[in-house]
Structure formats: structure tokens, C-alpha cells
Design a protein around this motif. Structure first.
Motif, mmCIF file in Angstrom:
data_model
loop_
_atom_site.group_PDB
_atom_site.id
_atom_site.type_symbol
_atom_site.label_atom_id
_atom_site.label_comp_id
_atom_site.label_asym_id
_atom_site.label_seq_id
_atom_site.Cartn_x
_atom_site.Cartn_y
_atom_site.Cartn_z
ATOM 1 N N ARG A 184 0.866 -1.175 0.000
ATOM 2 C CA ARG A 184 0.000 0.000 0.000
ATOM 3 C C ARG A 184 0.907 1.231 0.000
ATOM 4 N N ASN A 185 0.378 2.336 -0.485
ATOM 5 C CA ASN A 185 1.161 3.564 -0.541
ATOM 6 C C ASN A 185 0.329 4.730 -0.040
ATOM 7 N N SER A 186 1.032 5.785 0.337
ATOM 8 C CA SER A 186 0.358 7.014 0.746
ATOM 9 C C SER A 186 0.699 8.122 -0.243
ATOM 10 N N VAL A 187 -0.251 9.003 -0.464
ATOM 11 C CA VAL A 187 -0.084 10.078 -1.437
ATOM 12 C C VAL A 187 -0.471 11.402 -0.790
ATOM 13 N N ALA A 188 -0.013 12.484 -1.404
ATOM 14 C CA ALA A 188 -0.359 13.821 -0.922
ATOM 15 C C ALA A 188 -1.002 14.609 -2.051
ATOM 16 N N VAL A 189 -1.936 15.458 -1.682
ATOM 17 C CA VAL A 189 -2.614 16.314 -2.655
ATOM 18 C C VAL A 189 -2.285 17.768 -2.327
ATOM 19 N N LEU A 190 -1.691 18.477 -3.290
ATOM 20 C CA LEU A 190 -1.365 19.883 -3.145
ATOM 21 C C LEU A 190 -2.370 20.723 -3.937
ATOM 22 N N THR A 191 -2.625 21.923 -3.467
ATOM 23 C CA THR A 191 -3.548 22.819 -4.170
ATOM 24 C C THR A 191 -2.849 24.030 -4.763
ATOM 25 N N GLY A 192 -1.592 24.261 -4.365
ATOM 26 C CA GLY A 192 -0.889 25.466 -4.789
ATOM 27 C C GLY A 192 -0.969 26.571 -3.762
ATOM 28 N N ASN A 193 -1.695 26.345 -2.677
ATOM 29 C CA ASN A 193 -1.847 27.359 -1.628
ATOM 30 C C ASN A 193 -1.088 26.985 -0.357
ATOM 31 N N ILE A 220 2.888 12.801 -5.179
ATOM 32 C CA ILE A 220 2.102 14.015 -4.950
ATOM 33 C C ILE A 220 1.221 14.277 -6.165
ATOM 34 N N TYR A 221 0.007 14.725 -5.903
ATOM 35 C CA TYR A 221 -0.905 15.163 -6.950
ATOM 36 C C TYR A 221 -0.983 16.690 -6.871
ATOM 37 N N VAL A 222 -0.780 17.339 -8.008
ATOM 38 C CA VAL A 222 -0.721 18.801 -8.038
ATOM 39 C C VAL A 222 -1.681 19.329 -9.104
ATOM 40 N N PRO A 223 -2.159 20.569 -8.943
ATOM 41 C CA PRO A 223 -3.065 21.132 -9.957
ATOM 42 C C PRO A 223 -2.341 21.342 -11.277
ATOM 43 N N GLN A 224 -3.069 21.375 -12.359
ATOM 44 C CA GLN A 224 -2.484 21.552 -13.683
ATOM 45 C C GLN A 224 -1.701 22.862 -13.751
ATOM 46 N N GLY A 225 -0.516 22.783 -14.376
ATOM 47 C CA GLY A 225 0.332 23.964 -14.511
ATOM 48 C C GLY A 225 1.110 24.306 -13.263
ATOM 49 N N TYR A 226 1.178 23.390 -12.314
ATOM 50 C CA TYR A 226 1.861 23.649 -11.041
ATOM 51 C C TYR A 226 3.344 23.952 -11.259
ATOM 52 N N ASP A 227 3.874 24.898 -10.495
ATOM 53 C CA ASP A 227 5.288 25.264 -10.555
ATOM 54 C C ASP A 227 6.062 24.398 -9.558
ATOM 55 N N TYR A 291 -3.746 17.001 -11.634
ATOM 56 C CA TYR A 291 -5.174 16.693 -11.630
ATOM 57 C C TYR A 291 -5.966 17.901 -12.113
ATOM 58 N N GLN A 292 -7.175 17.633 -12.602
ATOM 59 C CA GLN A 292 -8.033 18.705 -13.108
ATOM 60 C C GLN A 292 -8.893 19.315 -12.008
ATOM 61 N N ASN A 293 -9.520 18.442 -11.207
ATOM 62 C CA ASN A 293 -10.336 18.947 -10.102
ATOM 63 C C ASN A 293 -10.385 17.915 -8.991
ATOM 64 N N LEU A 294 -10.700 18.376 -7.805
ATOM 65 C CA LEU A 294 -10.674 17.513 -6.629
ATOM 66 C C LEU A 294 -11.777 16.471 -6.644
ATOM 67 N N GLU A 295 -12.887 16.776 -7.298
ATOM 68 C CA GLU A 295 -13.987 15.806 -7.369
ATOM 69 C C GLU A 295 -13.557 14.555 -8.122
ATOM 70 N N GLN A 296 -12.928 14.747 -9.280
ATOM 71 C CA GLN A 296 -12.458 13.608 -10.061
ATOM 72 C C GLN A 296 -11.356 12.856 -9.312
ATOM 73 N N LEU A 297 -10.496 13.608 -8.635
ATOM 74 C CA LEU A 297 -9.410 12.974 -7.884
ATOM 75 C C LEU A 297 -9.962 12.123 -6.747
ATOM 76 N N GLY A 298 -10.954 12.649 -6.042
ATOM 77 C CA GLY A 298 -11.575 11.884 -4.961
ATOM 78 C C GLY A 298 -12.224 10.619 -5.472
ATOM 79 N N GLU A 299 -12.853 10.706 -6.633
ATOM 80 C CA GLU A 299 -13.477 9.533 -7.230
ATOM 81 C C GLU A 299 -12.432 8.488 -7.594
#
Length: 350
Positions: A184-193, A220-227, A291-299
């Protein structure tokens, strides 16, 4: 059952972590011996630095807090459980120090006898801890057996390993009541904030135990265009990780493999960032995906729950339970591995 012994054990761990031993303390010798083992464990297993062994003991100290244990015991009605002669075998992994501890705790407080097969990578520390437990509560001495090659009869089994060993466990132990754990693995979700403090906490989730734990963030999952420069800039303080020879060897090896295969990677000198749809990154590497949006990521997370140990984020994600940055390596007593309630499993075999 035996809750007080574990509360005392937590106090011993606390003294080892913070070095506040007192010569008048009843378990002064045990604290000193355990501290000596912790400080020399790196010689036994090069992955187990004293820093990370103490980190694990600190986490267990928090877990073995008197209020935590009492609440746990009340929830599962453990105080009035009768001792059982049934034996539960634990096959331990060896990826991080004392990774088998929660299973040991659950088996013993549930009143069962324990049969333990240590990992060769992490044997001395759990042996020492069980020895201390038996001194705190002498009744435990006859309820703990070590499997050393001679097969000991048992009534149920909890086995932890990788996907390959998991398939073997599934086949070999299918006739017993069992919990079989695989990768099993653990992941992190960043928003840019994220703030500087957020990144500091996230870095601990990534680098603790050199990324070898199932609760270590491997992607890590980051929003599109993340720096990504923002990410690298804010984790530079963790660069000392490269000073561990085993980590450095893995980092160098994976870097060479990626360069020879023309894979696109970002490199800050101690961590490789690679875009990859997989979740299980090798040591010295952190996978990333936009990722495009958090809803799709959660799904997506919900559809792949069997691959995830935990999801780390400072924001809520639909359909999925998350933990805050910096908390991945600090599970509570009721944070059961793989989401399988070990106590309820044990109650089913009484």
C-alpha cells in the motif's frame, strides 16, 4: 486486558526519546538498555537511524497515552476480556522499525497468546520491547512465543509483506482466519496554496523512514500547470537525507536508470521528481501527477482504495478521508492498517 502494561511501556518509550531517565525509576535499566539499542540499531540495519527509531518510539508514545488506551479499551470492551489459549501468529515486515507493534498490541490486549515471526531486518528491537513488556507484566512471559524455525501451532494469523509474499500468504494460510497485508502507498494532494510550514510538515511525510513505510508519501498530486520549483524550494531544508549511504545509493541508481532511458525527471540533488501514473515510487524518487479537479481525484482515490494507506492534504477531498500534512507517520490506536479493524477480526475468532 494488559492495558496498564502498555501504558507503562509508553512511559518507558518517552524516557528513551527525551532522555529523561531517573536512577530511581523502576525501569531505569530497561530504559538505558533500550536507548543503547536504539543508538546502535543503525549497525544492525543501515536504514534504521537512531533519528527514525526515536521517531517511531515518539509516535508509539503518543499512541500509548493513558487516555488513548483507556478510550480504546472502553470502545472495544477490552477490560473484561477473558484470557484465551488460542494463538495468533504475526509475521512481521521489516520496512520500518517496530512496524509490527500495533498488531502485537491488538493481539495481547485482546487476551490471545502471541506467536511472532520476526523479520530478519527488524528483530532485535521488537524482541527487546517484548522482553520489557514481560517484565512489566510477568503474566505475559508465558503468552509470547517466538517462531525460530520450528512450526508452532496457531489458530489465526496476521501477515504483512509485499504483493509477492502476499500471494504466498493467501495460498498457504487460507485455511486459517487471517489478515493478509500487501503493498500500500500514501499520497499527498497539493492545491498550490501551501505555506512554508505546510511544506515542512509534508517533507516529514515524504522522507520519514527514507520513504520505506506504507504511510510514507510516495506520490504528490498537483493542480495543472503547477510550478514544481515552489515544491523543491520549500523542501531544501531536508537535503541531509542524502547523507545516508543506502538512500544515496538508491537515489544514484534510480537517477542513472532514468537518464539512460531518457525519462523526464526533475532533480534537486537529493530527490528525483518523476511524472508517473503509478503510486509506488522507488527510494529517492517521488512520483507526481497533475489533476483537473478535486472531485475527479476523490473519485479516483475511492476507486483505488485497495492501493492506498492514507491520503495527506490540507484540503478536503470528496469521497475520501484525509490526514493533515505531517500526520501521516503518527497514526492513532484506531488507525488500523489497510482500514481493517484488527480488534473486530480477533473478536471473530474467540
Amino acid at each position: 486486558m494488559f492495558s496498564n502494561a502498555f501504558i507503562t511501556l509508553g512511559q518507558i518509550f518517552n524516557k528513551v526519546v527525551y532522555g529523561n531517565n531517573d536512577k530511581n525509576y523502576e525501569y531505569y535499566t530497561e530504559v538505558n538498555n533500550l536507548l543503547e539499542l536504539v543508538n546502535s540499531y543503525y549497525n544492525y540495519n543501515g536504514w534504521f537511524s537512531s533519528e527514525f527509531v526515536k521517531m517511531q518510539l515518539k509516535s508509539l508514545t503518543e499512541m500509548l497515552n493513558e487516555n488513548e488506551i483507556n478510550n480504546f479499551a472502553n470502545k472495544y470492551q477490552l477490560n473484561n476480556i477473558q484470557l484465551s489459549d488460542k494463538k495468533v501468529k504475526i509475521i512481521s515486515a521489516g520496512n520500518i522499525p517496530l512496524v509490527c507493534f500495533h498488531d502485537i498490541f491488538c493481539v495481547l490486549v485482546s487476551g490471545f497468546k502471541l506467536v511472532i515471526k520476526y523479520s530478519s531486518k527488524d528483530k532485535l528491537l521488537p524482541m527487546a520491547v517484548l522482553s520489557i513488556l514481560s517484565k512489566i507484566e510477568p503474566q505475559l512471559k508465558d503468552r509470547i512465543e517466538e517462531e525460530t524455525g520450528t512450526n508452532i501451532k496457531f489458530d489465526a494469523i496476521i501477515a504483512t509483506g509485499n504483493n509477492n509474499s502476499g500471494r504466498y500468504f493467501d495460498y498457504y494460510f487460507s485455511k486459517y482466519p487471517n489478515i493478509i497485508r500487501k503493498n500500500r502507498n500514501s499520497v499527498a494532494v497539493l492545491t498550490g496554496n501551501e505555506t512554508e510550514e505546510d511544506f515542512k510538515s509534508l517533507a516529514n511525510d515524504i522522507f520519514a523512514y527514507y520513504g520505506l513505510g506504507c504511510r510514507s508519501v510516495s506520490k504528490i498530486y498537483v493542480p495543472q500547470g503547477y510550478d514544481y520549483n515552489i515544491f523543491f524550494k520549500n523542501i531544501l531544508f531536508a537535503s541531509d537525507i542524502i547523507n545516508n549511504a543506502k538512500y544515496s545509493d538508491n537515489y544514484d541508481y534510480n537517477k542513472a536508470v532514468y537518464l539512460m532511458s531518457d525519462a523526464k525527471i526533475l532533480d534537486n540533488g537529493f530527490l528525483l521528481l518523476k511524472q508517473d501514473r503509478g503510486m509506488s515510487s522507488p527510494v529517492g524518487v517521488l512520483f507526481c501527477e497533475e489533476y483537473q479537479n478535486l472531485e475527479q481525484l476523490g473519485e479516483y482515490f475511492n476507486d483505488n482504495k485497495e492501493l492506498l494507506q492514507c491520503v495527506v492534504s490540507q484540503t478536503e477531498i470528496p469521497q475520501i478521508k484525509t490526514v493533515c500534512f505531517g500526520q501521516a507517520q503518527h497514526p492513532k490506536l484506531n488507525d488500523f492498517a489497510d482500514g481493517v479493524d484488527t480488534i473486530e477480526f480477533l473478536k471473530s475468532i474467540i
